[in-house]
Design an enzyme around this catalytic site. Structure first.
Site, PDB file in Angstrom:
ATOM      1  N   GLY A 278       7.236  10.866  11.736  1.00  0.00           N
ATOM      2  CA  GLY A 278       5.823  10.573  11.435  1.00  0.00           C
ATOM      3  C   GLY A 278       5.475   9.116  11.645  1.00  0.00           C
TER       4      GLY A 278
ATOM      5  N   ALA B  43       3.946   7.520  14.412  1.00  0.00           N
ATOM      6  CA  ALA B  43       2.942   7.094  15.397  1.00  0.00           C
ATOM      7  C   ALA B  43       1.996   6.060  14.800  1.00  0.00           C
ATOM      8  CB  ALA B  43       2.146   8.308  15.883  1.00  0.00           C
TER       9      ALA B  43
ATOM     10  N   GLY C 185       0.468   4.242  10.654  1.00  0.00           N
ATOM     11  CA  GLY C 185       0.668   4.075   9.208  1.00  0.00           C
ATOM     12  C   GLY C 185       1.982   3.420   8.827  1.00  0.00           C
TER      13      GLY C 185
ATOM     14  N   GLY D 135       5.044   4.588   8.779  1.00  0.00           N
ATOM     15  CA  GLY D 135       6.151   4.851   9.709  1.00  0.00           C
ATOM     16  C   GLY D 135       6.159   3.880  10.874  1.00  0.00           C
TER      17      GLY D 135
ATOM     18  N   SER E 249       7.177   8.818  -3.459  1.00  0.00           N
ATOM     19  CA  SER E 249       5.918   8.185  -3.896  1.00  0.00           C
ATOM     20  C   SER E 249       6.051   7.953  -5.394  1.00  0.00           C
ATOM     21  CB  SER E 249       4.749   9.133  -3.625  1.00  0.00           C
ATOM     22  OG  SER E 249       3.624   8.789  -4.405  1.00  0.00           O
TER      23      SER E 249
ATOM     24  N   TYR F  93       1.240  17.968  -4.427  1.00  0.00           N
ATOM     25  CA  TYR F  93       1.754  16.730  -3.812  1.00  0.00           C
ATOM     26  C   TYR F  93       2.784  16.105  -4.750  1.00  0.00           C
ATOM     27  CZ  TYR F  93       1.793  12.044  -1.667  1.00  0.00           C
ATOM     28  OH  TYR F  93       2.175  10.857  -1.071  1.00  0.00           O
TER      29      TYR F  93
ATOM     30  N   VAL G 276      -1.064   2.928  -0.826  1.00  0.00           N
ATOM     31  CA  VAL G 276      -0.885   2.084   0.364  1.00  0.00           C
ATOM     32  C   VAL G 276      -2.086   2.274   1.281  1.00  0.00           C
ATOM     33  CG1 VAL G 276       0.703   1.460   2.244  1.00  0.00           C
ATOM     34  CG2 VAL G 276       1.597   2.622   0.215  1.00  0.00           C
TER      35      VAL G 276
HETATM   36  N1  LIG Z   1      -0.502   5.957   1.785  1.00  0.00           N
HETATM   37  C1  LIG Z   1      -0.096   6.036   0.517  1.00  0.00           C
HETATM   38  O1  LIG Z   1      -0.823   5.641  -0.440  1.00  0.00           O
HETATM   39  C2  LIG Z   1       1.267   6.549   0.200  1.00  0.00           C
HETATM   40  C3  LIG Z   1       2.032   7.248   1.130  1.00  0.00           C
HETATM   41  N2  LIG Z   1       3.281   7.737   0.773  1.00  0.00           N
HETATM   42  C4  LIG Z   1       4.072   8.515   1.724  1.00  0.00           C
HETATM   43  O2  LIG Z   1       4.343   7.748   2.892  1.00  0.00           O
HETATM   44  C5  LIG Z   1       4.522   8.613   4.034  1.00  0.00           C
HETATM   45  C6  LIG Z   1       3.661   8.099   5.206  1.00  0.00           C
HETATM   46  O3  LIG Z   1       2.309   8.145   4.820  1.00  0.00           O
HETATM   47  P1  LIG Z   1       1.139   7.284   5.492  1.00  0.00           P
HETATM   48  O4  LIG Z   1       1.662   6.362   6.505  1.00  0.00           O
HETATM   49  O5  LIG Z   1       0.317   6.781   4.389  1.00  0.00           O
HETATM   50  O6  LIG Z   1       0.319   8.464   6.186  1.00  0.00           O
HETATM   51  P2  LIG Z   1      -0.399   8.566   7.612  1.00  0.00           P
HETATM   52  O7  LIG Z   1      -1.253   9.779   7.497  1.00  0.00           O
HETATM   53  O8  LIG Z   1      -1.022   7.281   7.996  1.00  0.00           O
HETATM   54  O9  LIG Z   1       0.824   8.824   8.622  1.00  0.00           O
HETATM   55  C7  LIG Z   1       1.582  10.004   8.549  1.00  0.00           C
HETATM   56  C8  LIG Z   1       2.102  10.346   9.947  1.00  0.00           C
HETATM   57  O10 LIG Z   1       2.841  11.567   9.829  1.00  0.00           O
HETATM   58  C9  LIG Z   1       2.507  12.394  10.942  1.00  0.00           C
HETATM   59  N3  LIG Z   1       2.736  13.803  10.625  1.00  0.00           N
HETATM   60  C10 LIG Z   1       1.941  14.639   9.911  1.00  0.00           C
HETATM   61  N4  LIG Z   1       2.454  15.874   9.927  1.00  0.00           N
HETATM   62  C11 LIG Z   1       3.609  15.814  10.627  1.00  0.00           C
HETATM   63  C12 LIG Z   1       4.601  16.763  10.980  1.00  0.00           C
HETATM   64  N5  LIG Z   1       4.485  18.056  10.636  1.00  0.00           N
HETATM   65  N6  LIG Z   1       5.680  16.350  11.695  1.00  0.00           N
HETATM   66  C13 LIG Z   1       5.795  15.051  12.088  1.00  0.00           C
HETATM   67  N7  LIG Z   1       4.870  14.122  11.806  1.00  0.00           N
HETATM   68  C14 LIG Z   1       3.797  14.493  11.083  1.00  0.00           C
HETATM   69  C15 LIG Z   1       1.049  12.088  11.218  1.00  0.00           C
HETATM   70  O11 LIG Z   1       0.666  12.470  12.553  1.00  0.00           O
HETATM   71  C16 LIG Z   1       0.993  10.582  10.980  1.00  0.00           C
HETATM   72  O12 LIG Z   1       1.258   9.861  12.156  1.00  0.00           O
HETATM   73  C17 LIG Z   1       4.165  10.012   3.545  1.00  0.00           C
HETATM   74  O13 LIG Z   1       5.345  10.718   3.276  1.00  0.00           O
HETATM   75  C18 LIG Z   1       3.380   9.762   2.250  1.00  0.00           C
HETATM   76  O14 LIG Z   1       3.447  10.830   1.366  1.00  0.00           O
HETATM   77  C19 LIG Z   1       3.804   7.494  -0.467  1.00  0.00           C
HETATM   78  C20 LIG Z   1       3.102   6.793  -1.410  1.00  0.00           C
HETATM   79  C21 LIG Z   1       1.777   6.263  -1.163  1.00  0.00           C
HETATM   80  C1  LIG Z   2      -1.317   5.124 -12.896  1.00  0.00           C
HETATM   81  C2  LIG Z   2      -0.748   5.300 -11.512  1.00  0.00           C
HETATM   82  C3  LIG Z   2      -1.737   5.871 -10.513  1.00  0.00           C
HETATM   83  C4  LIG Z   2      -1.230   5.675  -9.124  1.00  0.00           C
HETATM   84  C5  LIG Z   2      -2.322   5.790  -8.086  1.00  0.00           C
HETATM   85  C6  LIG Z   2      -1.802   5.195  -6.827  1.00  0.00           C
HETATM   86  O1  LIG Z   2      -1.656   3.990  -6.742  1.00  0.00           O
HETATM   87  C7  LIG Z   2      -1.354   6.060  -5.785  1.00  0.00           C
HETATM   88  C8  LIG Z   2      -2.110   6.965  -5.166  1.00  0.00           C
HETATM   89  C9  LIG Z   2      -1.613   8.050  -4.301  1.00  0.00           C
HETATM   90  C10 LIG Z   2      -1.862   8.051  -2.883  1.00  0.00           C
HETATM   91  C11 LIG Z   2      -0.766   8.545  -2.219  1.00  0.00           C
HETATM   92  C12 LIG Z   2       0.304   8.676  -3.115  1.00  0.00           C
HETATM   93  O2  LIG Z   2       1.452   9.043  -2.819  1.00  0.00           O
HETATM   94  C13 LIG Z   2      -0.118   8.222  -4.477  1.00  0.00           C
HETATM   95  C14 LIG Z   2       0.225   9.223  -5.555  1.00  0.00           C
HETATM   96  C15 LIG Z   2      -0.709   9.419  -6.709  1.00  0.00           C
HETATM   97  C16 LIG Z   2      -0.047   9.142  -8.022  1.00  0.00           C
HETATM   98  C17 LIG Z   2      -0.844   9.200  -9.283  1.00  0.00           C
HETATM   99  C18 LIG Z   2      -2.049  10.048  -9.353  1.00  0.00           C
HETATM  100  C19 LIG Z   2      -2.450  10.355 -10.749  1.00  0.00           C
HETATM  101  C20 LIG Z   2      -3.519  11.408 -10.806  1.00  0.00           C
HETATM  102  O3  LIG Z   2      -3.999  11.833  -9.764  1.00  0.00           O
HETATM  103  O4  LIG Z   2      -3.852  11.831 -11.903  1.00  0.00           O
END
Ligand SMILES: NC(=O)C1=CN([C@@H]2O[C@H](COP(=O)(O)OP(=O)(O)OC[C@H]3O[C@@H](n4cnc5c(N)ncnc54)[C@H](O)[C@@H]3O)[C@@H](O)[C@H]2O)C=CC1
Ligand SMILES: CCCCCC(=O)/C=C/[C@H]1C=CC(=O)[C@@H]1CCCCCCC(=O)O
Length: 257
Positions: free
Chosen positions: A14, A16, A18, A20, A140, A153, A186
């Site tokens: 993943g 491409a 964000g 990754g 996360s 999630y 993020v």
């Molecule tokens: N953005 C946030 O606030 C947070 C993100 N994360 C985790 O970080 C990781 C990356 O997330 P972001 O960069 O924020 O998301 P994003 O949406 O910007 O990037 C995710 C990438 O994964 C690819 N993808 C989706 N489905 C796929 C599949 N079936 N096979 C291969 N690739 C696939 C998408 O095309 C995209 O390029 C995720 O696992 C997410 O749960 C964790 C905590 C917070």
């Molecule tokens: C008090 C902690 C709340 C954290 C919210 C945050 O910073 C993160 C947001 C989300 C976006 C992608 C993620 O993986 C994060 C997970 C969400 C965690 C907490 C949500 C709590 C709720 O929805 O009640």
């Protein structure tokens, strides 16, 4: 003890865009060869061309992979090995936040990630004549706490944490070190899918504070590099927060002895 990334080969799922993409960039800066992989072929190819221009054509390839498809994952590992000779580092980053399509979310965030970890072990475990290696999984903060609006999630990220921790128990025979990273919010496209409306648990003040202190993709890439290099911890979650010092999360033991 520091694991040397230079000259190693890394797969990032993943990647491409964000988080990754940013992890790939930091791995390249550290001297690794990198496999960019994603379902989004056009963006993946653009990202790869960008990296090839900066770091050299021979150090980066794009391999299309949908982590929900077994054959795509097998092809990812076999092509990576055919290109670079070995896979040393795997970052399982692909993930979505989509409560409506929760079955697909579980397939990507959990089943796809576990299958990739199994393939990493098949290829890297010293039990299977591999040379060992490192796996970092994207969990996360949702994997360490309850959540009101995105319950599936949260379940998916708890699964990532539980699976990662459990790998510690066989690290001695596999020589593959697993850790996961647990970020707060993020600033990426996925963060826009986080529906934080109508909360009873999170106050609107806290939500505003979280949005004002969003982490950057660079923060998570830095944390992932730290986890790859730090050989002193395995089977741990690393909490990345805008509010306090980043650190390993210590889970209390439930055993009475
Ligand atoms: N953005 C946030 O606030 C947070 C993100 N994360 C985790 O970080 C990781 C990356 O997330 P972001 O960069 O924020 O998301 P994003 O949406 O910007 O990037 C995710 C990438 O994964 C690819 N993808 C989706 N489905 C796929 C599949 N079936 N096979 C291969 N690739 C696939 C998408 O095309 C995209 O390029 C995720 O696992 C997410 O749960 C964790 C905590 C917070
Ligand atoms: C008090 C902690 C709340 C954290 C919210 C945050 O910073 C993160 C947001 C989300 C976006 C992608 C993620 O993986 C994060 C997970 C969400 C965690 C907490 C949500 C709590 C709720 O929805 O009640």
């Amino acid at each position: 003890m520091t694991y040397d990334i230079k000259g190693k080969t890394a797969i990032v799922t993943g990647s491409a865009r964000g988080i990754g993409k940013c992890i790939c960039s930091d791995l390249l800066k550290k001297g690794a060869n990198v496999v960019v992989s994603d379902t989004a072929e056009d963006v993946g190819n653009e990202t790869t061309a960008e990296f090839q221009k900066e770091f050299g054509e021979s150090r980066v390839v794009f391999i299309r992979c949908n982590v929900t498809k077994e054959e795509d994952l097998q092809n990812l590992y076999s092509k990576a090995i055919a290109t670079f000779g070995y896979v040393d580092i795997v970052v399982n980053n692909a993930g979505i936040l989509n409560e409506e399509n929760w079955k697909l979310m579980m397939e990507i965030n959990v089943t796809g990630l576990i299958r990739s970890c199994q393939l990493a072990l098949d290829n890297m475990s010293t039990k299977n004549k591999g040379k060992g290696g490192v796996v970092v999984n994207l969990a996360s903060v949702a994997g360490l706490m309850a959540g009101e609006g995105s319950k599936v999630y949260h379940a998916s990220k708890h699964a990532v944490y539980g699976y990662t921790r459990s790998q510690y128990l066989t690290q001695g025979t596999d020589n593959v070190r697993f850790n996961c990273v647990c970020p707060f919010l993020v600033d990426t496209a996925l963060a826009q899918d986080w529906d934080n409306s109508n909360r009873t648990f999170l106050t609107s003040d806290l939500i505003e504070k979280l949005k004002a202190h969003m982490l950057k993709t660079e923060d998570i890439a830095e944390a992932v590099i730290f986890l790859i290099e730090d050989e002193s911890n395995a089977g741990k979650a690393y909490l990345v927060t805008p509010f306090q010092k980043w650190d390993y999360y210590e889970q209390p033991s439930v055993l009475p002895f």
